[in-house]
Scaffold this motif. Structure first.
Motif, PDB file in Angstrom:
ATOM      1  N   TYR A  35       4.058  -2.876 -12.820  1.00  9.96           N
ATOM      2  CA  TYR A  35       3.724  -3.440 -11.507  1.00  9.96           C
ATOM      3  C   TYR A  35       4.268  -4.851 -11.376  1.00  9.96           C
ATOM      4  N   PHE A  91      -5.507  -7.152  -8.478  1.00 11.72           N
ATOM      5  CA  PHE A  91      -6.880  -7.212  -8.951  1.00 11.72           C
ATOM      6  C   PHE A  91      -7.911  -6.777  -7.906  1.00 11.72           C
ATOM      7  N   THR A  92      -7.517  -6.720  -6.639  1.00 12.28           N
ATOM      8  CA  THR A  92      -8.492  -6.377  -5.598  1.00 12.28           C
ATOM      9  C   THR A  92      -8.303  -4.980  -5.018  1.00 12.28           C
ATOM     10  N   LYS A  93      -7.071  -4.468  -5.034  1.00 12.17           N
ATOM     11  CA  LYS A  93      -6.802  -3.182  -4.381  1.00 12.17           C
ATOM     12  C   LYS A  93      -6.423  -2.068  -5.346  1.00 12.17           C
ATOM     13  N   LEU A  94      -5.910  -2.412  -6.491  1.00 18.70           N
ATOM     14  CA  LEU A  94      -5.461  -1.390  -7.435  1.00 18.70           C
ATOM     15  C   LEU A  94      -6.478  -1.223  -8.567  1.00 18.70           C
ATOM     16  N   GLU A  95      -6.408  -0.120  -9.201  1.00 24.47           N
ATOM     17  CA  GLU A  95      -7.304   0.173 -10.324  1.00 24.47           C
ATOM     18  C   GLU A  95      -6.507   0.530 -11.568  1.00 24.47           C
ATOM     19  N   ILE A  96      -5.494  -0.227 -11.833  1.00 23.92           N
ATOM     20  CA  ILE A  96      -4.623  -0.005 -12.987  1.00 23.92           C
ATOM     21  C   ILE A  96      -5.298  -0.567 -14.236  1.00 23.92           C
ATOM     22  N   THR A  97      -5.430   0.253 -15.231  1.00 28.17           N
ATOM     23  CA  THR A  97      -6.072  -0.171 -16.474  1.00 28.17           C
ATOM     24  C   THR A  97      -5.125  -0.131 -17.666  1.00 28.17           C
ATOM     25  N   TYR A 114      -3.426  -8.800  -4.951  1.00 31.29           N
ATOM     26  CA  TYR A 114      -3.474  -7.397  -4.561  1.00 31.29           C
ATOM     27  C   TYR A 114      -3.754  -6.510  -5.771  1.00 31.29           C
ATOM     28  N   TRP A 151       2.489   1.384  -3.737  1.00 31.54           N
ATOM     29  CA  TRP A 151       1.645   1.545  -4.914  1.00 31.54           C
ATOM     30  C   TRP A 151       0.490   2.516  -4.725  1.00 31.54           C
ATOM     31  N   LEU A 152       0.187   2.881  -3.473  1.00 31.37           N
ATOM     32  CA  LEU A 152      -0.890   3.844  -3.232  1.00 31.37           C
ATOM     33  C   LEU A 152      -0.368   5.136  -2.620  1.00 31.37           C
ATOM     34  N   THR A 161       0.824  -1.207   0.000  1.00 35.15           N
ATOM     35  CA  THR A 161       0.000   0.000   0.000  1.00 35.15           C
ATOM     36  C   THR A 161       0.857   1.256   0.000  1.00 35.15           C
TER      37      THR A 161
END
Length: 423
Positions: free
Chosen positions: A386, A372-378, A370, A307-308, A304
């Protein structure tokens, strides 16, 4: 002999628990109990050679290997005679000493487990152990600096700078550890071993990092590392790290070779068929679960913060988690190594490394979860970055945990065999 015969010796298992100066007892099923006092000589017996292919047992000394001058048959009971057992004396004896806490023995064949794989273990293991020691020392020193407040999160980049510089200067430990292990294996190409230690791991990391950085360049992002900085990293690598690896290697080779605590057989013994749960793949994958579990919770906060874009402050708790990781890697590897030796499989060198190192596989799988569940990278390039960086982190974690497991297992095996006194 015209047929393949697997040597099967009646295994002698015993665990001696010495409390103070008194030997209490142990029991081996199928053998009449006997009392032993401190200093008494324990006679090691051998049985027979048998084959599942022929079902024809042969006398243990049919192959004329390690044959005593005088063979004495010792019949334990009628049933053993009817079953074709031939209990005979061996040239090996064991003395029980006051300072021994416990020991492991399985007739002469397991005494060879310490050294049989020397000729079968490539210098690659030495390289990875040396690199792992370098990572371990770097991590410990970095955490100590952060714990004491020298690497404040408010100082952006301070932690990464410290890690890079410490990595460079810890090349001395990498060269020394790799050389000591390589000399124990009686390796002769010490320059090649040193070059691999200096270039293999950082070379792989630099190659992956360069490709990822090229992708960032292609996106015209400010996150791309400038050419001048890349050149400075290469200068640090070649100008400081590589020479220190050679210095450490020179010092390691100047030291006397590590000697085995017992004499070992020159001819490798055939390994018995293993149970399904003792197969290498299964035991290795099982061994990585606990080390990963030790860092599972803290890993979430680390990812976190990376990456956040959040700050990570709790270095004290991180240090405790790291100590728990070291202990867990050591314990699970020692336990599985003990079971492996008990099942007459002496190829423990690489398996010990991979047992703890397999925790890196779970780390990478968790990074996928992590993502697919926590990040919103498109964006595709962002996803590649990543997983590329997480691959680097998992690789480093593999080398670190694998080295911890191997070193713990190496100490354990030498400890138990140093307790076995061979006359």
């Amino acid at each position: 002999m015209g047929r393949r015969i697997s040597g099967r010796v009646t295994a002698i298992y015993f665990c001696l628990l010495l409390v103070s100066t008194t030997v209490h007892s142990f029991y081996l099923p199928g053998v009449a109990p006997r009392d032993f006092q401190r200093g008494d000589e324990l006679q090691v017996k051998v049985n027979k050679l048998s084959s599942t292919k022929t079902q024809l047992p042969y006398d243990f000394y049919y192959l004329k290997y390690c044959k005593p001058k005088k063979i004495m048959n010792v019949a334990e009971n009628l049933g053993e005679v009817l079953r074709g057992d031939r209990i005979e004396n061996s040239i090996y004896t064991v003395s029980m000493h006051h300072n021994a806490t416990w020991c492991l023995m399985k007739c002469p064949h397991l005494l060879g487990s310490l050294k049989h794989t020397h000729t079968h273990t490539s210098g690659l293991l030495c390289v990875y152990v040396g690199t792992g020691v370098q990572i371990l020392v770097m991590t410990l020193v970095t955490m100590m600096f952060a714990l004491l407040g020298f690497l404040s999160p408010s100082n952006r980049g301070g932690l990464m700078t410290a890690m890079v510089l410490l990595w460079v200067f810890m090349g001395l430990f990498a060269g020394y550890s790799s050389a000591r292990l390589y000399k124990m294996f009686k390796g002769t190409e010490w320059k090649r071993n040193t070059l691999k230690t200096a270039f293999m791991f950082p070379g792989i990391l630099f190659a992956v990092f360069f490709v990822l950085n090229a992708l960032i360049w292609g996106e015209k992002s400010s996150g791309a590392v400038p050419f001048g900085t890349m050149f400075a990293l290469v200068c640090l690598w070649f100008g400081i790290s590589v020479p220190l690896v050679f210095v450490g290697s020179y010092l390691g080779f100047k030291k006397p070779a590590i000697e085995d605590p017992v004499k070992t057989n020159k001819i490798p013994r055939q390994i018995a068929e293993q149970a399904w749960y003792m197969k290498p793949m299964f035991s290795i994958l099982i061994g990585g679960i606990l080390p990963f579990g030790a860092v599972f919770i803290e890993l979430f906060f680390i990812l976190t913060s990376i990456w956040l874009n959040q700050f990570y402050y709790i270095f004290g708790f991180l240090f405790i988690v790291f100590v728990i990781l070291i202990i867990t890697c050591a314990e699970i590897t020692i336990v599985l190594c003990y079971f492996q030796l008990c099942s007459e499989d002496y190829h423990w060198w690489w398996r010990a490394y991979l047992t703890a190192g397999s925790s890196a596989l779970y780390l990478f799988l968790y990074s996928i979860f992590y993502f697919f569940t926590k990040l919103e990278i498109t964006k595709l390039v962002s996803g590649i970055l990543y997983f590329g960086y997480m691959l680097i982190a998992s690789y480093a974690f593999f080398v670190l945990t694998g080295t911890i497991g191997f070193c713990a297992c190496f100490w354990f095996v030498r400890k138990i065999y140093s307790s076995v006194k061979i006359d």
